[in-house]
Write an enzyme that holds these catalytic residues in place. Structure first.
Site, PDB file in Angstrom:
ATOM      1  N   ARG A  46       8.560   3.438  11.441  1.00  0.00           N
ATOM      2  CA  ARG A  46       9.654   3.023  10.567  1.00  0.00           C
ATOM      3  C   ARG A  46      10.967   2.821  11.324  1.00  0.00           C
ATOM      4  O   ARG A  46      11.528   3.740  11.919  1.00  0.00           O
ATOM      5  CB  ARG A  46       9.820   4.011   9.415  1.00  0.00           C
ATOM      6  N   ASP A  68       3.467  -0.768  11.344  1.00  0.00           N
ATOM      7  CA  ASP A  68       3.004   0.558  10.947  1.00  0.00           C
ATOM      8  C   ASP A  68       2.385   1.184  12.182  1.00  0.00           C
ATOM      9  O   ASP A  68       1.666   0.516  12.929  1.00  0.00           O
ATOM     10  CB  ASP A  68       1.983   0.473   9.807  1.00  0.00           C
ATOM     11  N   SER A 103       5.825   7.783  12.689  1.00  0.00           N
ATOM     12  CA  SER A 103       5.769   6.465  12.080  1.00  0.00           C
ATOM     13  C   SER A 103       6.568   5.427  12.856  1.00  0.00           C
ATOM     14  O   SER A 103       7.485   5.737  13.604  1.00  0.00           O
ATOM     15  CB  SER A 103       6.303   6.554  10.647  1.00  0.00           C
ATOM     16  N   ARG A 154      -1.791  12.618   9.960  1.00  0.00           N
ATOM     17  CA  ARG A 154      -0.596  13.398  10.295  1.00  0.00           C
ATOM     18  C   ARG A 154      -0.452  14.595   9.378  1.00  0.00           C
ATOM     19  O   ARG A 154      -0.798  14.532   8.207  1.00  0.00           O
ATOM     20  CB  ARG A 154       0.667  12.520  10.206  1.00  0.00           C
ATOM     21  N   ASP A 208       0.792  -1.229   0.000  1.00  0.00           N
ATOM     22  CA  ASP A 208       0.000   0.000   0.000  1.00  0.00           C
ATOM     23  C   ASP A 208       0.828   1.284   0.000  1.00  0.00           C
ATOM     24  O   ASP A 208       0.318   2.349  -0.310  1.00  0.00           O
ATOM     25  CB  ASP A 208      -0.935   0.018   1.215  1.00  0.00           C
ATOM     26  N   HIS A 209       2.116   1.202   0.309  1.00  0.00           N
ATOM     27  CA  HIS A 209       2.912   2.418   0.516  1.00  0.00           C
ATOM     28  C   HIS A 209       3.665   2.905  -0.717  1.00  0.00           C
ATOM     29  O   HIS A 209       4.110   4.053  -0.742  1.00  0.00           O
ATOM     30  CB  HIS A 209       3.931   2.190   1.635  1.00  0.00           C
TER      31      HIS A 209
END
Length: 793
Positions: free
Chosen positions: A683, A204, A681, A486, A139-140
């Protein structure tokens, strides 16, 4: 007496959302517990991992009863689900905010940007198969440019190497694979995998979306996911519980989004750190299941571990509509474990009367700057924020449900009836292929196109910076309004002068039609094509489609039963993927004369540390993506981003270049940060990159939860000033020595000697939150290194 265990199977091949079979196995509680543990620790794939769901309410009940007897007090819903997944409920030390819990999550979910590094780490572990049900969601990596179909085709072409890696790695290691175009990970989880009482971890930060279906769903870094996929108990600091009591009911223009926008304004971006936010009270029943998911989703913006709602009829209705009526029926049987006990204690209690709540819009530049929609125009005038709205964007993982699209279409339909279209540009992002197909069938998509909208691909798109924006130049001051989560500086379009505001989809639609922040749809009038004034009525739309959902195209790849012939190739010359090399172990010495790479001024999110947008293409290549290390962070020495002094050459240059110079010359370095460092995030690249380029410690006033854990996982030292004022004692030209590592122990501060260029020194104390297990990660060089050490014993 035996307990009936029900194994649900659904989403097989071309029949997503259909309940296709049911197996029942009668096992004694003890037998099932053993079988469950063996299942989690298995080192061979079990074909029923995908696409099956284990609904383990019997084990949940057993564990809750053990803990209840030990604690002898009423339990919150959060405690029931979390403690119900303890690895050893009889002996686990439990103290909110202090002890570390060892948990057995039910499943793992990974989005494609983070799944690359997670799967590369799993491959490095040497394990043959995942030990719990796991999925990858593409999806990213889909950039918003021209529209859904064209953008999807382009993404498949550009990212073919990465998609092939993820698909083959999934097939090899027993992980389900959702192809590009499937939709956003959190919407897919809500439609397929979340259920009341589940403990799910996802790579995520918006994984808490699943709390809208009564689950404890927590965002983590890829290394945490590897632990769970390897069958190792997962550690979580025992969370505190913040209660939010909802009374009254939603009506008019007020939406579920306004609940979390209000809570964000109360708690701020770090007010939920270390806590689960638990919604309860009579007002809960006025919120739809997907509305609850919206509220939980944005709990990430207040730093919360996760958020959760109690099981109720709205969840049952959603489960039934998405082909899971049997799960709802089973949840009914165990409902006492899926709601809080009367009289349970919350560490903090907030009360919100939904009947009095007004529509909110938060921003710019931070999601906790809350304004009532009625007031934001005057505030913008006072602050000098652009009133003209250039783009309105609806969708994202936060607000892309059928109800969201229906309410937006209801607003758009009124404008069309008076001959109006959007004054601003307008984009629509469906949350999943199922949502896209259903809103096409039911006419919502066409209404939104008719009012001037462009329907984008079923993906994250502009919400995470995947937006090829053409209407402005970088540096041009402008305003956009979104239904995203965000709005950090430059997040959506990489332009630091874009003032991004967050609100509900229906308010975004109304503002895009009006074209200005000064429009309040509850009181202000528009002028129709005929010159007559009219006022938009509050939107009303179905919570769920009256007919069944249209599943759309089949986009799911089930891992094969036999993957022995499956190959996962990573080219040594690839610019997108890179196999990992182990980080070096701790050398047994204190860290002497660390150079300060950068002393960060103000907010430093994971977007500042490891930017997204165009950098997403390097998420599987550690060395290449390290070229974005801290390029968005502001250097306190000169007030500039991506400009730091090289202590050897005395020249100013980019942060990554300076870090590489230090690494090449054997100079170890440290970062000094401000409050809530690593907000945003999940990440883990924001932790991998400094480790890869020679960093040894990050010293701040405070950390965001996920980032602090990610740093520990990669063998770095996340440390905090015992006295926050000591931040001011350190200058970018100083050198730091960290002492006490030979006696590194939980709760014992480390000593830091600040060496100034003029020869003077100061000594300060640094706190940490390491436990014994995490200290072993540091000594081994990383959590992955430690995992390998344990395998060899």
């Amino acid at each position: 007496m035996g307990i009936t265990i029900t194994l649900y199977r659904y989403r097989i091949q071309n029949q997503p959302q259909k309940m296709l079979g049911m197996e029942q196995k009668a096992l004694g509680v003890r037998q099932y517990h053993v079988a469950s543990v063996l299942c989690q620790r298995a080192e061979v794939a079990m074909s029923h991992f995908e696409p099956s769901e284990y609904i383990r309410y019997d084990l949940l009940e057993k564990n809750i009863n053990v803990v209840r007897k030990r604690l002898n007090r009423p339990l919150t819903l959060s405690e029931k689900i979390v403690y119900g997944h303890l690895d050893d409920p009889a002996h686990q030390e439990i103290e909110r905010g202090k002890t570390y819990l060892r948990l057995r999550p039910d499943r793992v979910a990974m989005q494609d940007a983070t799944a690359q590094m997670a799967m590369l780490q799993f491959i490095s572990s040497g394990l043959p198969k995942v030990a719990v049900p796991s999925t990858i969601h593409c999806d990213h990596l889909i950039e918003a440019q021209l529209g859904g179909e064209k953008d999807l085709r382009r993404a498949k072409d550009i990212n073919q190497e990465v998609y092939n890696f993820l698909a083959t790695a999934g097939a090899k290691y027993g992980v389900g694979f959702w192809r590009p175009g499937s939709g956003i990970i959190h919407q897919i989880i809500l439609e397929n995998y979340a259920y009341p009482g589940v403990l799910l971890i996802g790579t995520d930060s918006h994984t808490p979306n699943g709390g809208g279906l009564g689950g404890i769903c927590i965002g983590v870094g890829g290394a945490d996911a590897v632990d769970v996929m390897a069958g190792i108990p997962w550690e979580l600091k025992c969370p505190k519980v913040i209660g939010v009591k909802l009374t009254g009911s939603l009506s008019g223009w007020t939406s579920p989004k306004d609940v979390i926008l209000k809570v964000a304004g109360i708690l701020t971006v770090k007010g939920g750190t270390g806590a689960i936010v638990e919604y309860h009270g009579p007002g809960v029943d006025s919120v739809s299941c997907t509305g609850m998911a919206t509220i939980c989703n944005m709990g990430a913006e207040i730093g919360a571990t996760t958020s959760v709602f109690p099981y109720n009829h709205r969840m049952k209705k959603y489960l039934s509509k998405t082909g899971r009526a049997d799960i709802a029926n089973l949840a009914d049987e165990f409902k006492d474990h899926l709601v809080p006990d009367p009289g349970c204690h919350y560490d903090q209690l907030i009360e919100i009367n939904l009947s009095e709540l007004k529509p909110h819009i938060n921003g710019p530049f931070t999601p906790d700057l809350a304004h009532p929609v009625a007031e934001v125009g005057s505030v913008a005038e006072k602050e000098g924020w652009p009133l003209d709205i250039r783009v309105g964007l609806i969708g994202s993982c936060t607000n892309s449900s059928y109800e969201d699209m229906g309410r937006s279409a209801a607003v758009a339909k009124q404008a069309l009836a008076h001959g109006l279209k959007c004054k601003s540009q307008f984009t629509i992002t469906p949350g999943s292929e199922q949502i896209r197909a259903t809103i096409e069938r039911d006419g919502y998509a066409q209404i939104l196109r008719d009012v001037g909208g462009i329907v984008l691909a079923n993906a994250c798109g502009p919400c995470i910076g995947q937006w090829d924006r053409k209407d402005i130049k970088k540096g041009e001051k402008n305003t956009i309004v979104t239904s995203y989560n965000r709005n950090f500086t430059g997040r959506n379009d990489a332009n630091p002068e874009t003032h991004a505001f967050v609100t509900s989809p229906e308010i975004v639609t109304a503002l895009a039609i009006a074209g200005t922040l000064k429009f309040n749809p509850d009181t202000d009038f528009l002028t129709g094509k005929d010159g007559k004034k009219f006022k938009l009525e509050a939107p009303d739309a179905d919570e769920l489609p009256r007919a069944d959902f249209d599943p759309g195209q089949d986009t799911y790849q089930h891992p094969p039963k036999d993957s022995s012939g499956q190959r996962v190739d990573v080219s040594p010359t690839s610019q997108r993927l890179q196999l990992l090399e182990p980080f070096d172990k701790w050398d047994g010495k204190d860290l002497e004369d660390l150079q300060i790479l950068i002393k960060v001024k103000g907010k430093c999110t994971t977007d500042h540390i490891s930017a997204a947008g165009p950098w997403l293409k390097f998420r599987g290549h550690l060395d290449n993506i390290s070229n974005n290390l801290l390029i968005g962070a502001v250097n306190i020495e000169n007030g500039k981003a991506n400009s730091v002094r090289n202590a050897v050459t005395q020249e100013f240059g980019p942060v990554p270049d300076t870090a590489r110079y230090y690494k090449a010359h054997g100079i170890r370095w440290v970062v000094i940060g401000d409050e809530n460092y690593g907000e945003g995030s999940s990440r883990e690249h924001a932790a991998l990159e400094p480790r890869h380029l020679g960093g040894r410690a990050i010293i701040t006033k405070s950390f965001a939860r996920i980032h602090e854990t990610n740093l520990k996982k990669q063998g770095l030292l996340p440390l905090t000033f015992a006295d926050p004022a000591d931040y001011n004692k350190i200058h970018p030209v100083d050198k730091l020595t960290i002492q006490g590592l030979k006696d590194f122990a939980p709760g014992k501060p480390l000593k830091c000697i600040i060496k100034h260029p003029n020869g003077t020194q100061e000594t300060i104390l640094l706190n940490h939150t390491f436990n014994e297990t995490q200290i072993e990660w540091f000594r081994a060089g990383s959590a992955l290194n430690r995992m390998k050490e344990l395998q060899q014993k």
